[in-house]
Design a protein around this motif. Structure first.
Motif, PDB file in Angstrom:
ATOM      1  N   ASP A   6       0.813  -1.208   0.000  1.00  0.00           N
ATOM      2  CA  ASP A   6       0.000   0.000   0.000  1.00  0.00           C
ATOM      3  C   ASP A   6       0.851   1.265   0.000  1.00  0.00           C
ATOM      4  O   ASP A   6       1.977   1.282   0.504  1.00  0.00           O
ATOM      5  N   ALA A   7       0.257   2.333  -0.534  1.00  0.00           N
ATOM      6  CA  ALA A   7       0.892   3.646  -0.487  1.00  0.00           C
ATOM      7  C   ALA A   7       0.543   4.334   0.828  1.00  0.00           C
ATOM      8  O   ALA A   7      -0.564   4.175   1.340  1.00  0.00           O
ATOM      9  N   PRO A   8       1.464   5.104   1.411  1.00  0.00           N
ATOM     10  CA  PRO A   8       1.131   5.891   2.601  1.00  0.00           C
ATOM     11  C   PRO A   8      -0.035   6.838   2.306  1.00  0.00           C
ATOM     12  O   PRO A   8      -0.055   7.494   1.256  1.00  0.00           O
ATOM     13  N   GLU A   9      -1.010   6.918   3.197  1.00  0.00           N
ATOM     14  CA  GLU A   9      -2.143   7.807   3.000  1.00  0.00           C
ATOM     15  C   GLU A   9      -1.705   9.261   2.905  1.00  0.00           C
ATOM     16  O   GLU A   9      -2.364  10.084   2.270  1.00  0.00           O
ATOM     17  N   GLU A  10      -0.575   9.583   3.517  1.00  0.00           N
ATOM     18  CA  GLU A  10      -0.090  10.962   3.569  1.00  0.00           C
ATOM     19  C   GLU A  10       0.316  11.497   2.204  1.00  0.00           C
ATOM     20  O   GLU A  10       0.349  12.714   1.987  1.00  0.00           O
TER      21      GLU A  10
ATOM     22  N   ASP B 149       4.855   0.608  -7.763  1.00  0.00           N
ATOM     23  CA  ASP B 149       5.540   0.180  -6.543  1.00  0.00           C
ATOM     24  C   ASP B 149       5.583   1.315  -5.528  1.00  0.00           C
ATOM     25  O   ASP B 149       6.002   2.421  -5.838  1.00  0.00           O
ATOM     26  N   THR B 150       5.154   1.019  -4.307  1.00  0.00           N
ATOM     27  CA  THR B 150       5.172   2.022  -3.238  1.00  0.00           C
ATOM     28  C   THR B 150       6.371   1.860  -2.316  1.00  0.00           C
ATOM     29  O   THR B 150       6.558   2.652  -1.399  1.00  0.00           O
ATOM     30  N   ASN B 151       7.167   0.836  -2.553  1.00  0.00           N
ATOM     31  CA  ASN B 151       8.181   0.415  -1.581  1.00  0.00           C
ATOM     32  C   ASN B 151       9.574   0.505  -2.184  1.00  0.00           C
ATOM     33  O   ASN B 151      10.341  -0.439  -2.165  1.00  0.00           O
ATOM     34  N   LEU B 152       9.900   1.671  -2.741  1.00  0.00           N
ATOM     35  CA  LEU B 152      11.226   1.865  -3.342  1.00  0.00           C
ATOM     36  C   LEU B 152      12.313   1.955  -2.287  1.00  0.00           C
ATOM     37  O   LEU B 152      13.455   1.592  -2.515  1.00  0.00           O
ATOM     38  N   GLY B 153      11.930   2.440  -1.128  1.00  0.00           N
ATOM     39  CA  GLY B 153      12.918   2.619  -0.067  1.00  0.00           C
ATOM     40  C   GLY B 153      13.000   4.075   0.342  1.00  0.00           C
ATOM     41  O   GLY B 153      12.015   4.801   0.334  1.00  0.00           O
ATOM     42  N   PHE B 154      14.195   4.508   0.690  1.00  0.00           N
ATOM     43  CA  PHE B 154      14.376   5.827   1.277  1.00  0.00           C
ATOM     44  C   PHE B 154      14.104   6.960   0.289  1.00  0.00           C
ATOM     45  O   PHE B 154      13.608   8.015   0.661  1.00  0.00           O
TER      46      PHE B 154
ATOM     47  N   VAL C  49      17.472  17.618   0.527  1.00  0.00           N
ATOM     48  CA  VAL C  49      16.179  17.327  -0.085  1.00  0.00           C
ATOM     49  C   VAL C  49      16.083  15.833  -0.372  1.00  0.00           C
ATOM     50  O   VAL C  49      17.016  15.228  -0.901  1.00  0.00           O
ATOM     51  N   VAL C  50      14.958  15.242   0.008  1.00  0.00           N
ATOM     52  CA  VAL C  50      14.664  13.845  -0.324  1.00  0.00           C
ATOM     53  C   VAL C  50      13.545  13.857  -1.352  1.00  0.00           C
ATOM     54  O   VAL C  50      12.473  14.420  -1.113  1.00  0.00           O
ATOM     55  N   CYS C  51      13.792  13.268  -2.511  1.00  0.00           N
ATOM     56  CA  CYS C  51      12.735  13.212  -3.515  1.00  0.00           C
ATOM     57  C   CYS C  51      12.121  11.815  -3.504  1.00  0.00           C
ATOM     58  O   CYS C  51      12.820  10.815  -3.634  1.00  0.00           O
ATOM     59  N   SER C  52      10.817  11.771  -3.313  1.00  0.00           N
ATOM     60  CA  SER C  52      10.089  10.505  -3.294  1.00  0.00           C
ATOM     61  C   SER C  52       9.586  10.201  -4.695  1.00  0.00           C
ATOM     62  O   SER C  52       8.537  10.686  -5.117  1.00  0.00           O
ATOM     63  N   GLN C  53      10.353   9.384  -5.421  1.00  0.00           N
ATOM     64  CA  GLN C  53       9.914   9.013  -6.763  1.00  0.00           C
ATOM     65  C   GLN C  53       8.605   8.238  -6.719  1.00  0.00           C
ATOM     66  O   GLN C  53       7.765   8.365  -7.606  1.00  0.00           O
ATOM     67  N   THR C  54       8.432   7.412  -5.670  1.00  0.00           N
ATOM     68  CA  THR C  54       7.223   6.605  -5.586  1.00  0.00           C
ATOM     69  C   THR C  54       5.987   7.472  -5.386  1.00  0.00           C
ATOM     70  O   THR C  54       4.928   7.204  -5.969  1.00  0.00           O
TER      71      THR C  54
ATOM     72  N   HIS D  86       7.211   7.340 -15.429  1.00  0.00           N
ATOM     73  CA  HIS D  86       7.618   7.138 -14.041  1.00  0.00           C
ATOM     74  C   HIS D  86       9.071   7.567 -13.837  1.00  0.00           C
ATOM     75  O   HIS D  86       9.855   7.661 -14.785  1.00  0.00           O
ATOM     76  N   LEU D  87       9.412   7.797 -12.570  1.00  0.00           N
ATOM     77  CA  LEU D  87      10.726   8.333 -12.225  1.00  0.00           C
ATOM     78  C   LEU D  87      11.577   7.358 -11.414  1.00  0.00           C
ATOM     79  O   LEU D  87      12.524   7.771 -10.743  1.00  0.00           O
ATOM     80  N   ILE D  88      11.253   6.078 -11.483  1.00  0.00           N
ATOM     81  CA  ILE D  88      11.973   5.094 -10.673  1.00  0.00           C
ATOM     82  C   ILE D  88      13.467   5.098 -10.982  1.00  0.00           C
ATOM     83  O   ILE D  88      14.300   4.922 -10.085  1.00  0.00           O
ATOM     84  N   PHE D  89      13.831   5.298 -12.231  1.00  0.00           N
ATOM     85  CA  PHE D  89      15.249   5.298 -12.603  1.00  0.00           C
ATOM     86  C   PHE D  89      15.850   6.695 -12.626  1.00  0.00           C
ATOM     87  O   PHE D  89      16.944   6.897 -13.145  1.00  0.00           O
ATOM     88  N   GLY D  90      15.152   7.661 -12.039  1.00  0.00           N
ATOM     89  CA  GLY D  90      15.649   9.019 -12.044  1.00  0.00           C
ATOM     90  C   GLY D  90      15.335   9.714 -13.358  1.00  0.00           C
ATOM     91  O   GLY D  90      14.471   9.298 -14.126  1.00  0.00           O
ATOM     92  N   ALA D  91      16.067  10.795 -13.625  1.00  0.00           N
ATOM     93  CA  ALA D  91      15.854  11.569 -14.845  1.00  0.00           C
ATOM     94  C   ALA D  91      17.096  12.400 -15.121  1.00  0.00           C
ATOM     95  O   ALA D  91      17.882  12.683 -14.216  1.00  0.00           O
ATOM     96  N   GLY D  92      17.262  12.803 -16.372  1.00  0.00           N
ATOM     97  CA  GLY D  92      18.353  13.700 -16.725  1.00  0.00           C
ATOM     98  C   GLY D  92      19.721  13.053 -16.713  1.00  0.00           C
ATOM     99  O   GLY D  92      19.855  11.824 -16.841  1.00  0.00           O
ATOM    100  N   PRO D  93      20.765  13.858 -16.514  1.00  0.00           N
ATOM    101  CA  PRO D  93      22.143  13.371 -16.637  1.00  0.00           C
ATOM    102  C   PRO D  93      22.549  12.379 -15.550  1.00  0.00           C
ATOM    103  O   PRO D  93      23.587  11.741 -15.674  1.00  0.00           O
TER     104      PRO D  93
END
Length: 405
Positions: free
Chosen positions: A18-22, A287-292, A315-320, A344-351
């Motif tokens: 599950d995804a966090p309700e927040e 996926d909601t469980n990518l980690g940190f 800054v922490v970016c939550s891709q999930t 989706h941004l699971i693999f990041g983006a850009g350089p």
């Protein structure tokens, strides 16, 4: 408005899938949120797709660059190595022309042509592992029988290291990716063992090169005189092994669990295997469980999401969370196995996007193709409510994925 740093991170969730309700509230009301990390430090959390993408592609957002030789090496999301607090003498170049040179050298190994060449071997390994899982009897833990083993066999082959050492790699990965499961002494010991092992392996490849990525990096560095140093080759090898093993092993288990959580998803794929590629991408998005999440520092004052963040902000970016952004994905809280395009941004983006994404995609596709062909009746052996997350790791995963057929 930005919430106070009393919001604890990682955010709480209900079920393992599950995804966090927040998330929804943060995206709509507080996309630039103050959070408190497990360490007690304060940071800023981004949850909107546009903001996360901006952070990942903007040169003002950089990886941490503390000069601490006691720091431990973990994968940086690109297939290279940085340290957990977060860099060391073994780190690959983090920015500028040196970083682009590193990506060029390492990226030569992760071409579409090479992934196509690796695919038959991956399929053969997956078929053999499924044979062994079937022989072991049902129910079986798909993660242990297939998810864990396939990526480690593949990455060991790519690095030219013996697959019989996979248990050691698993321990080192767990220790280096742990947030709180190991003491600092245990983590330092694991890193020291890992460094000694890989340093010896790199030295051996200098003496007897073969068809593997370490030999390629050594040869390229010797030929053009502008390649990687011995320390950078070592850091790259360590980062690739940890990233290539742990993240994909966990994603295999999560992908299969997501597809079996609603049996109609699996039945749709059995009926139309041509959906495998888009189903893999949708599993990565859902996926909601990518980690940190990816952590970055700001090198100058910058405005993002309507907030001005001062230089030095963590800054922490939550891709999930960004991957559930309703402004980008129609019916974001539903799995659409034919979704295309899928930004989706699971693999990041850009350089700084993940160098190993083609390898991860190929492994996930192969696993799904083999399972659909060999075990069309596959199902979860427990209710989804009994699935449990691995806690205390930088990367996310499930402890077990019990299945039957």
């Amino acid at each position: 408005m930005t919430v106070s740093p009393s919001l604890r991170y990682p955010l709480p969730y209900d079920g393992a899938l599950d995804a966090p309700e927040e998330w929804e509230r943060l995206r709509k009301q507080c996309p630039v949120a103050g959070i408190e990390l497990p360490s007690g430090d304060h940071a800023t959390l981004l949850t909107r797709h546009a903001d996360v993408r901006q952070l990942l592609t903007d040169a003002r957002f950089v990886r941490p660059t503390a000069q601490d030789n006691s720091a431990r090496i973990v994968p940086d999301g690109e297939g290279g190595a940085v340290a957990s607090n977060e860099t060391s003498a073994l780190a690959v170049p983090a920015k500028g022309t040196e970083h682009q040179q590193w990506r060029r050298l390492v990226g030569k190994w992760f071409t579409a042509k090479r992934m196509t060449a690796l695919r038959p071997g991956m399929t053969e390994i997956a078929d053999r592992l499924v044979d062994e899982m079937i022989a072991s009897g049902k129910p079986a833990d798909l993660k242990a029988h297939l998810g864990f083993l396939l990526p480690v066999y593949v990455i060991c082959d790519m690095l030219g290291v013996p697959p019989e050492d996979r248990d050691r790699f698993s321990h080192w990965s767990d220790a280096l990716l742990s947030i709180n499961r190991f003491t600092r002494e245990e983590t330092d010991r694991a890193q020291a063992e890992f460094v000694r092992y890989m340093a010896g392996h790199v030295a051996a490849k200098r003496e007897q090169p073969a068809d593997d990525i370490i030999s390629m990096l050594i040869q390229d560095s010797a030929e053009d005189g502008q390649g990687l140093t011995d320390q950078q080759i070592l850091g790259t090898a360590m980062g690739l092994l940890v990233a290539g093993h742990e993240t994909t092993a966990n994603m295999i288990g999560k992908m299969v669990a997501l597809l079996l959580a609603d049996r109609s998803r699996w039945e749709q794929l059995v009926a139309d295997p041509a959906l495998v590629r888009t189903a893999v991408e949708e599993s990565l998005r859902f996926d909601t469980n990518l980690g940190f999440g990816l952590r970055r520092f700001i090198t100058e004052d910058v405005e993002i999401g309507g907030e001005t963040l001062p230089r030095g902000t963590t800054v922490v970016c939550s891709q999930t969370a960004a991957n559930r952004d309703e402004t980008v994905f129609d019916h974001a809280d539903q799995m659409d196995l034919g979704r295309s395009p899928n930004q989706h941004l699971i693999f990041g983006a850009g350089p700084h996007s993940c160098l190993g994404q083609a390898l991860a995609r190929t492994e996930l596709q192969v696993v799904l193709e083999v399972l659909l062909r060999r075990l069309p009746t596959l199902e979860l052996a427990v209710p989804t409510s009994e699935l449990t997350r691995i806690e205390g790791l930088v990367v996310g995963g499930l402890r077990e994925v019990p299945v039957r057929w």
